[in-house]
Design a protein around this motif. Structure first.
Motif, short mmCIF file in Angstrom:
data_model
loop_
_atom_site.label_atom_id
_atom_site.label_comp_id
_atom_site.label_asym_id
_atom_site.label_seq_id
_atom_site.Cartn_x
_atom_site.Cartn_y
_atom_site.Cartn_z
N GLU A 44 0.88 -1.18 0.00
CA GLU A 44 0.00 0.00 0.00
C GLU A 44 0.91 1.22 0.00
OE1 GLU A 44 -3.82 0.45 2.39
OE2 GLU A 44 -2.46 1.84 3.44
N ILE A 45 0.89 1.97 -1.10
CA ILE A 45 1.80 3.11 -1.26
C ILE A 45 0.99 4.39 -1.11
CG2 ILE A 45 3.45 4.27 -2.76
CD1 ILE A 45 2.75 0.90 -3.90
N ASP A 46 1.35 5.19 -0.12
CA ASP A 46 0.71 6.48 0.11
C ASP A 46 1.61 7.56 -0.47
OD1 ASP A 46 -0.33 8.89 1.08
OD2 ASP A 46 -1.06 7.96 2.91
N LEU A 47 1.19 8.13 -1.61
CA LEU A 47 2.02 9.11 -2.31
C LEU A 47 2.07 10.46 -1.60
CD1 LEU A 47 0.97 8.33 -5.99
CD2 LEU A 47 3.01 7.54 -4.77
N LYS A 48 1.09 10.71 -0.74
CA LYS A 48 1.06 12.01 -0.06
C LYS A 48 2.14 12.10 1.01
CE LYS A 48 -2.58 14.34 0.65
NZ LYS A 48 -3.87 14.88 1.11
N VAL A 49 2.37 10.98 1.69
CA VAL A 49 3.36 11.01 2.77
C VAL A 49 4.57 10.14 2.44
CG1 VAL A 49 1.65 11.49 4.54
CG2 VAL A 49 2.17 9.12 3.98
N ASN A 50 4.60 9.61 1.19
CA ASN A 50 5.74 8.81 0.72
C ASN A 50 6.03 7.62 1.63
OD1 ASN A 50 6.32 10.32 -1.61
ND2 ASN A 50 7.44 11.83 -0.42
N SER A 51 4.97 6.88 1.97
CA SER A 51 5.15 5.69 2.80
C SER A 51 4.74 4.44 2.02
CB SER A 51 4.33 5.79 4.09
OG SER A 51 2.94 5.73 3.80
N ILE A 52 5.39 3.33 2.36
CA ILE A 52 5.08 2.04 1.73
C ILE A 52 4.83 1.05 2.84
CG2 ILE A 52 5.89 0.22 0.19
CD1 ILE A 52 7.85 2.28 -0.99
N LEU A 53 3.64 0.44 2.82
CA LEU A 53 3.24 -0.50 3.86
C LEU A 53 3.10 -1.90 3.27
CD1 LEU A 53 2.22 -0.83 6.85
CD2 LEU A 53 -0.09 -0.61 5.90
N ASN A 54 3.73 -2.87 3.93
CA ASN A 54 3.50 -4.27 3.60
C ASN A 54 2.24 -4.69 4.34
OD1 ASN A 54 3.45 -7.13 3.59
ND2 ASN A 54 5.66 -7.22 3.31
N THR A 55 1.14 -4.86 3.62
CA THR A 55 -0.15 -5.14 4.26
C THR A 55 -0.23 -6.55 4.85
OG1 THR A 55 -1.12 -5.81 2.14
CG2 THR A 55 -1.35 -3.49 2.78
N GLU A 56 0.67 -7.43 4.44
CA GLU A 56 0.65 -8.79 4.98
C GLU A 56 1.32 -8.85 6.35
OE1 GLU A 56 0.64 -11.26 0.76
OE2 GLU A 56 2.52 -11.05 1.87
N THR A 57 2.34 -8.04 6.54
CA THR A 57 3.04 -8.03 7.83
C THR A 57 2.72 -6.79 8.65
OG1 THR A 57 4.97 -6.92 6.86
CG2 THR A 57 4.95 -9.34 6.81
N ASN A 58 1.98 -5.83 8.01
CA ASN A 58 1.63 -4.56 8.64
C ASN A 58 2.87 -3.79 9.10
OD1 ASN A 58 -0.39 -2.68 9.32
ND2 ASN A 58 -0.31 -3.29 11.48
N THR A 59 3.91 -3.85 8.29
CA THR A 59 5.14 -3.12 8.61
C THR A 59 5.47 -2.15 7.48
OG1 THR A 59 6.47 -4.90 7.59
CG2 THR A 59 6.12 -4.99 9.98
N GLU A 60 6.08 -1.03 7.86
CA GLU A 60 6.48 -0.04 6.87
C GLU A 60 7.80 -0.45 6.24
OE1 GLU A 60 7.17 4.79 6.38
OE2 GLU A 60 6.84 3.92 8.37
#
Length: 224
Positions: free
Chosen positions: A132-148
């Motif tokens: 899950e890539i949030d372009l507004k805050v430049n974050s990338i989340l692994n949704t399977e492990t819930n880790t950035e």
């Protein structure tokens, strides 16, 4: 919903027409009839549409102030003033000047052009496999492990370049010259090394990548 527009117009009839038309096209509109309030709404706006002749602060003043504090925020003047002097004054800091009366289709087309030019048409949240890539805050989340996922500067720039060109095969030359701003020489392994480390961070199985696809003999592609 599509992009968010700040619209400042004190003419109720025109304002209602523009607001309803753009909402029907999927935009989120914040319409202000009082220009003095614009600072309360400028955050998270993708484009500004301004009238010129308004009580209190005029459109020229507002446009100039917005551009000084938000140089990457496109501005469109939508005004009944048709004198060339007004257009030239407005275009000193606005990207477009449309005179009334106007066709709604033309306004919508010019908005789309500016959003593309300023790279504001991308979705703010991108779902890509398990990412899950949030372009507004430049974050990338692994949704399977819930880790950035934390990338280096170069890795992040490479990944964003892929996301800006979804489904497009990008050559090694294109990527290298964009990221490093210098000519690519055949045989240089720098890009390959960076992509290998990038895959180690974002792929489920870096040996069998699902996100960054290698196009043998050409370059790479990210499918969305």
């Amino acid at each position: 919903m599509k992009n968010c527009i700040l619209y400042i117009e004190d003419d109720i009839e025109v304002g209602d027409l523009v607001t309803r038309d753009l909402q029907n096209r999927g935009y989120t509109i914040k319409w202000l009839t009082c220009p003095d309030q614009y600072l309360d709404y400028i955050k998270n706006i993708d484009i500004v549409i301004l009238d010129i002749m308004m009580p209190g602060l005029d459109g020229f003043t507002i446009g100039q102030r917005i551009k000084m504090s938000n140089p990457d925020l496109p501005i469109v003047f939508l005004s009944a003033r048709t004198a060339i002097e007004d257009k030239l004054k407005g275009l000193e800091y606005a990207e477009d000047f449309i005179t009334k009366p106007f066709y709604p289709d033309e306004l919508a087309a010019r908005i789309e052009i500016l959003l593309r030019r300023f790279d504001k048409t991308s979705k703010k949240i991108i779902q890509l496999k398990h990412l899950e890539i949030d372009l507004k805050v430049n974050s990338i989340l692994n949704t399977e492990t819930n880790t950035e996922i934390i990338l280096t500067e170069k890795q992040h720039k490479i990944f964003l370049y892929f996301l800006k060109h979804p489904n497009q095969i990008l050559t090694k030359e294109q990527i290298y010259e964009y990221i490093w701003d210098q000519e690519y020489f055949e045989g240089d392994k720098t890009l390959m090394v960076h992509i290998r480390y990038l895959r180690q961070k974002i792929e489920r199985d870096p040996q069998n990548p699902e996100i960054i696809e290698t196009i043998r003999g050409i370059g790479y592609r990210v499918k969305q």
